[in-house]
Write a protein that holds these residues in place. Structure first.
Motif, mmCIF file in Angstrom:
data_model
loop_
_atom_site.group_PDB
_atom_site.id
_atom_site.type_symbol
_atom_site.label_atom_id
_atom_site.label_comp_id
_atom_site.label_asym_id
_atom_site.label_seq_id
_atom_site.Cartn_x
_atom_site.Cartn_y
_atom_site.Cartn_z
ATOM 1 N N ILE A 217 0.572 -0.907 -0.252
ATOM 2 C CA ILE A 217 -0.174 0.009 -0.024
ATOM 3 C C ILE A 217 1.081 0.796 0.323
ATOM 4 N N SER A 218 2.085 0.828 1.021
ATOM 5 C CA SER A 218 2.885 2.258 0.899
ATOM 6 C C SER A 218 3.502 2.709 -0.631
ATOM 7 N N ALA A 219 3.492 1.681 -0.911
ATOM 8 C CA ALA A 219 4.812 1.406 -1.966
ATOM 9 C C ALA A 219 3.881 2.358 -3.134
ATOM 10 N N LEU A 220 2.702 2.291 -3.614
ATOM 11 C CA LEU A 220 1.529 2.808 -4.452
ATOM 12 C C LEU A 220 1.825 3.778 -4.065
ATOM 13 N N LEU A 221 1.253 4.744 -2.591
ATOM 14 C CA LEU A 221 0.975 6.242 -1.813
ATOM 15 C C LEU A 221 2.672 6.972 -2.612
ATOM 16 N N SER A 222 3.075 6.329 -2.207
ATOM 17 C CA SER A 222 4.407 7.207 -1.814
ATOM 18 C C SER A 222 4.939 7.294 -3.080
ATOM 19 N N SER A 223 4.843 6.296 -4.559
ATOM 20 C CA SER A 223 5.546 6.078 -5.686
ATOM 21 C C SER A 223 4.283 7.882 -6.053
ATOM 22 N N THR A 224 2.833 7.455 -5.741
ATOM 23 C CA THR A 224 2.263 8.097 -6.759
ATOM 24 C C THR A 224 2.530 9.808 -6.851
ATOM 25 N N TYR A 225 2.698 10.005 -5.559
ATOM 26 C CA TYR A 225 2.821 11.150 -4.449
ATOM 27 C C TYR A 225 4.190 11.991 -5.292
ATOM 28 N N ALA A 226 5.260 11.440 -5.706
ATOM 29 C CA ALA A 226 6.189 11.388 -6.185
ATOM 30 C C ALA A 226 6.615 11.356 -7.698
ATOM 31 N N ASN A 227 5.734 11.212 -7.972
ATOM 32 C CA ASN A 227 5.599 11.035 -9.620
ATOM 33 C C ASN A 227 6.114 9.970 -10.561
ATOM 34 N N ARG A 228 6.747 9.018 -9.425
ATOM 35 C CA ARG A 228 7.193 8.046 -9.413
ATOM 36 C C ARG A 228 6.921 6.838 -10.584
ATOM 37 N N ARG A 229 6.765 6.673 -11.958
ATOM 38 C CA ARG A 229 6.331 4.846 -12.587
ATOM 39 C C ARG A 229 6.310 3.771 -11.956
#
Lengths: 96, 499
Positions: free
Chosen positions: B199-211
């Motif tokens: 879950i946190s992987a999805l949230l942090s990458s989304t907010y960082a704009n990381r693919r």
């Protein structure tokens, strides 16, 4: 106004999400922000026109007020006329 | 505030950037936001009390996470590896739910529980078709529960851990700089969707704009292939995955890892041997050990890249030992070690790890585990060295109390593992009439080596630790039982030792 409230600037495009707040209004470009945009745009006060950056959090000196900028604009943020400062995230070395 | 804000802002800043790659399909941030809004329509109309996922990682897990958030319905990804009876019991606890994934299985084991079931394909398709709809939507303000995760239940029945929007946002806003990733950056996500790290992987990458690049089912060759193909820059693995990747690389499987700037690991104890090998095989990669729990919205302490390098190149045993530590607490949380009497322990003394901070939910369905001052007892046992580095010894329930002396199984295991013929070891309490607990030890002999002599192992422990740590009973086993996240199932080892 409570945490989660979305506020719009009366003087520019800035929009913020309230994270922490108390009794005073959050101002942008020198004019109090509101949940709706006024019909007539307020003029941008020269002392409060340094601009806002998307994704930055802004806080007052006592940590009583904190907002997250969700849309950038030309005005800058203040409470009772005193400018809010940016609060940096403490980035993790991509731990997840 | 609603966690869906993270996706809204990402889509605002970089609508056309690729957000997600899964099984060859590519999704931009605006694609995903549109689908999440479409999912809102489906969820809102269904009247479901939970949105459950019974499936491997895919675009549906991300769409369901944010769609459920917009609708104000808790998202509850389930462990599809559970046996039918256990899974049916969990489904019963979240009825009526909108379940996405294995339709056939839900029909078979949970018919009559009132769920609405969608296959992954149908859910994704409908979510894409349901938007744009006419009219303004009232999305949930995010004052409630965003995610409910059932804990793995290695010691008892699974508990329903609750993460509120405020916990998850506290974690993300405090630790991720918005839109900080380069367009070329890519994170390889291989942890299952029902795990907090997923879950946190999805949230942090989304907010960082990381693919985000998803690998739904872990295989070391497939992992290495994806790193090369998608030029992955960041990856998170659990220790068992790292061990399997290293093993393949040692066997000469082709690996092109030059893009890989950082590897984070967590979710279980990393064997010293594996991390030492990884550091020497990938000297240019930054390694981070992250420690966290479901109840703390992921990471609360970490050992960073520089600390890894300092530890491996140091002659100071204290600094070297940090390679097995969890590092330092995040600046956004507080951590304390407390004894059984609740008093904060001095450096080096074993106790229970307590944590406090915005990201710490410490809440289960129906009750909070936080004390009056907001501290969460993790039930993990550990200690801090004089510089504040945190060491994990195992679950508090696993601490061996021999004649009133607290001993950590990890401390004994670390010593036993230095024996050249020992591949793996587990120390656990066994009942003793004289001492209350005594030390039991299970050993896996290294392949190609002779079984070490019991007295030799005892001598090793006596010399390196204290005589109280010397195992009373030693058994030799073929392998130790681990769950799929790399957690050692001590209870099962205990059963073997007590028998």
């Amino acid at each position: 106004m409570k945490p989660g409230t979305r506020l719009k600037s009366a003087a520019c495009d800035t929009e913020v999400m309230v994270i922490r707040c108390a009794a005073s209004a959050i101002e942008c470009g020198g004019t109090p922000m509101g949940e709706a945009k006024p019909a007539d745009e307020a003029s941008l006060c020269a002392d409060h026109s340094n601009g806002t950056l998307m994704g930055k959090r802004y806080v007052d000196a006592d940590n009583t007020y904190e907002v997250l900028c969700v849309k950038p604009g030309k005005g800058s943020l203040s409470v009772d006329g005193i400018a809010l400062a940016t609060k940096e995230a403490k980035p993790l070395p991509a731990s997840d | 505030m609603n966690i869906a804000l993270l996706l809204e802002m990402a889509a605002d800043a970089a609508p056309d950037r690729v957000a997600l790659v899964c099984e060859g399909k590519r999704w931009t941030y605006s694609d995903l936001l549109a689908a999440a809004r479409g999912a809102f329509e489906i969820i809102h109309e269904s009247g479901a009390e939970y949105v459950a996922l019974l499936d491997e990682s895919s675009e549906a897990s991300l769409i369901a996470l944010f769609g459920a958030a917009l609708a104000g319905v808790p998202y509850c990804p389930l462990n599809y590896r559970l046996p039918d009876t256990d899974l049916a019991a969990l489904l019963e606890r979240i009825s009526p739910a909108l379940v996405i994934g294995d339709e056939e299985r839900v029909e078979r084991i949970a018919a009559g529980q009132g769920h609405m079931v969608y296959s992954r394909e149908l859910f994704t398709l409908k979510a894409q078709e349901s938007w744009p709809a006419s009219g303004e939507r009232e999305y949930d303000p995010g004052e409630g529960i965003a995610v409910q995760l059932f804990t793995s239940g290695t010691t008892a029945a699974p508990k329903a851990a609750i993460l509120r929007h405020s916990n998850l946002l506290g974690y993300i806003l405090g630790t991720v700089e918005f839109a900080s990733a380069d367009e070329a950056d890519a994170a390889l996500v291989v942890v299952p969707p029902y795990h907090i790290a997923g879950i946190s992987a999805l949230l942090s990458s989304t907010y960082a704009n990381r693919r985000i690049v998803m690998l739904p089912a872990f295989e070391p060759e497939a992992w290495l292939e994806l790193v090369k193909e998608e030029k992955i820059t960041n990856a998170f693995v659990v220790p068992t995955m790292m061990a399997r990747i290293i093993e393949k690389m040692e066997k000469g499987v082709s690996a092109e890892l030059s893009s890989l700037r950082s590897i984070a690991y967590g979710g279980g104890k990393m064997p010293l041997e594996i991390i030492q090998k990884a550091l020497s095989m990938l000297p240019d990669t930054n390694f981070t050990n992250s420690y966290g729990l479901t109840e703390t919205s992921s990471t609360i302490a970490l050992l960073g890249p520089e600390e890894h390098r300092a530890a491996i190149s140091s002659d100071d045993p204290k600094v070297r030992a940090r390679l097995t530590s969890l590092g330092l607490p995040l600046p956004t949380v507080e951590i304390e070690i407390r004894g059984e009497d609740g008093v904060v322990q001095p450096a080096g003394e074993l106790g229970e790890i307590y944590v406090r901070g915005e990201q710490v939910s410490g809440e289960y369905k129906g009750k909070s585990a936080l004390d009056a001052e907001g501290w969460f007892p993790t039930r993990d046992a550990g200690y801090m060295d004089e510089d504040g580095y945190l060491f994990l010894s195992g679950r508090a329930d696993d601490v061996i109390v021999r004649g009133g002396e607290n001993m950590s199984p990890g401390e004994i295991e670390d010593v036993v593992l230095t024996h050249p013929d020992v591949a793996d070891a587990c120390a656990t309490a066994i009942p003793s009439v004289e001492w209350g607990d005594a030390v039991g030890l299970a050993i896996v002999t290294r392949k190609g080596c002779d079984q070490p002599c019991e007295d030799e192992v005892r001598k090793l422990v006596r010399e390196r630790l204290r005589s109280s740590r010397v195992p009373e009973k030693i058994v030799f086993v073929d392998a130790l039982p681990y769950n799929e996240m790399g957690k050692l199932l001590r209870r099962m080892v205990k059963d073997v030792l007590v028998d």
